[in-house]
Scaffold this motif. Sequence first.
Motif: not given
Length: 632
Positions: A456-485
């Motif tokens: 989750g975005e407000r999680s103190s353990l994750f610390g990012k806007k979104a986890m891009k597991t789906f994008e890293r598996y299924f989308i080639k474009e690297q721009e979608t893989h970036v996880e904003e801290k």
Amino acid sequence: MSTFQTNELIAELINLEAILNLPKGTEHFISDLHGEFEAFNHILRNGSGSIRNKIHTLFSQELSIEQMDELCFLIYYPEEKVLSLKNKKNLSQDWWFQTIEHLLVMARFSSSKYTRSKVRKALPTTYAYILEELIYQYDETTDKKAYYRQIIKKIIELGEAERFITDLSYLIQRFVIDHLHVIGDIYDRGPSPDKIMDSLINYHSVDIQWGNHDIIWLGAVSGSKACLANVLRICARYGNLDLLEDAYGIDLDSLKSFSRKTYQENLHFKPKKNPYRHLSTAETTDAMKIQQAMAIIQEKLEGQIIKRRPEFQMDHRLLLDKIEVNQVQIDNKCYPLVNGCFQTVNWNDPFQLSQEEEDIIDDLLRQFQHSEKLNYHMTFLIDKGSLYLSYNHNLLIHGCIPLNQDGTFQSATFNKKTYAGRSLLDFFEENIKQAFREPWQTENFSTDIVWYLWCGERSSLFGKKAMKTFERYFIKEQETHVEEKNAYYELRNNPEICQRILSAFDLKKPYAHIINGHTPVKSIDGESPIKADGKMIVIDGGFSRSYQKVTGIGGYTLLYNSFGMQLAAHKPFSNKEAAIDKNDDIVSTRQIVDRQITRLKVKDTSIGQMLLKETNQLKKQLETQSNSIFYS
């Protein structure tokens, strides 16, 4: 109150005030272990180089470098080192005698900052009396020198030298480090988190700050099917399914059977190379197919949580329902899909598990919750763990304190109540413990919050806007893989921001620090683990072999003793057998973080504050007693 009771109060008061003036014990900080048991075990045994430093201090004028190396490894691995030496040479009576004497010198030196009572409690029962005599009564100038030498000779004559050396070596390890802090992420990636947990359970004094990878294991045992899916996917991804089967007794046959018949070989899901053992072709294929199965099940289960918890504000992570004709729409842009494995998705209801998927997840959840060893480990993790810890004027936290870009605490609203900063972490911790207490609740709010902490975005353990597991598996474009801290990771370089965070946790001493894990420090690129003029120390340096190409080292640890703080940077560990055979220690370099002008004492610590309260209470009792006698 009787005279006897008064005398007891006086004796206790004298004892406590004496303890308060002893030097502060050594704290050992370690983080992001990620199942790397051998490196962790070695660092634990050598106290991040503390034992080697003490040996050099004591014996540099008496022993050669080779002899000091041998003594180091004898203390680290007494059973194995003695066996190795016996296989190489005949160990004479003189060798046994001198070795025991050297170990006794180390034991005296290492225990000198502790009370006799504390040392006595640490002594092994078999040799407690003898060790107490040799450690405390020993004096080369007295007439008892022959008496002490005779004790050692008799130990050797009776064939007890090997056992005595072993007990003495472990005693030294215990004396060198007073307390251990584990700043999160014991689990995932490496093969043996279970062995790390066993070591921590047997350690004399430890606390744990949960990491994001620990939380999904806690979540799985607490009833979160989404956390369970993540655990299984990550084990498959890193070739560690045997951890589940062999260490925790989880039967994966149904999952394997389902995956084999449902999914094809897909090289994008091939498990990462396991540095500890070679996976067979069948194991690799199973891991590849299980990872596909769990990636899809995870997307479905996470989608269910997002839909039933609108307050999580994660609708942007609902992606299965955005798929049309081999492409997916994200932020009003369409991307072609690659590595597709969506054969179990019902496009009329994409987040619904198939009946077979549901049966498999229900069975695996039951097994996780009934695994005796796994529950033993997770119960320890709950009992010894927390999201953060204020200890000896330092704030220990694995991830972050979510911040806005302007440095203010980022707020989150759950159940119509808003939290930020310390209150947000307290809220999260309360729900983690509530979920663990009620593992039969699989879709309640607390259980879903545990999953939210993973991604989750407000999680103190994750610390990012979104986890891009789906994008890293299924989308080639690297721009979608970036996880904003979160802004925290930029702002933690600012001393004022760090001081503001410390003050929010009532830590206002000038030598207070935030001690962090979670984000590997890229030493290879010149990044420093010491930030914000020393207010922030990041000790994730790459214990996990997966990270060592990025960090350039084999991990950071931190030591905090009565003289101040030292950061240790470690080279990667080879392996235990080679290390013992060749006295091949982890090469470590140390950097002073803080040097105390005045040596810290027990009264300057968190435990000291509790003892001060006790002494004040005793003084009041004595005052009351004295007044009672005066007026009687």
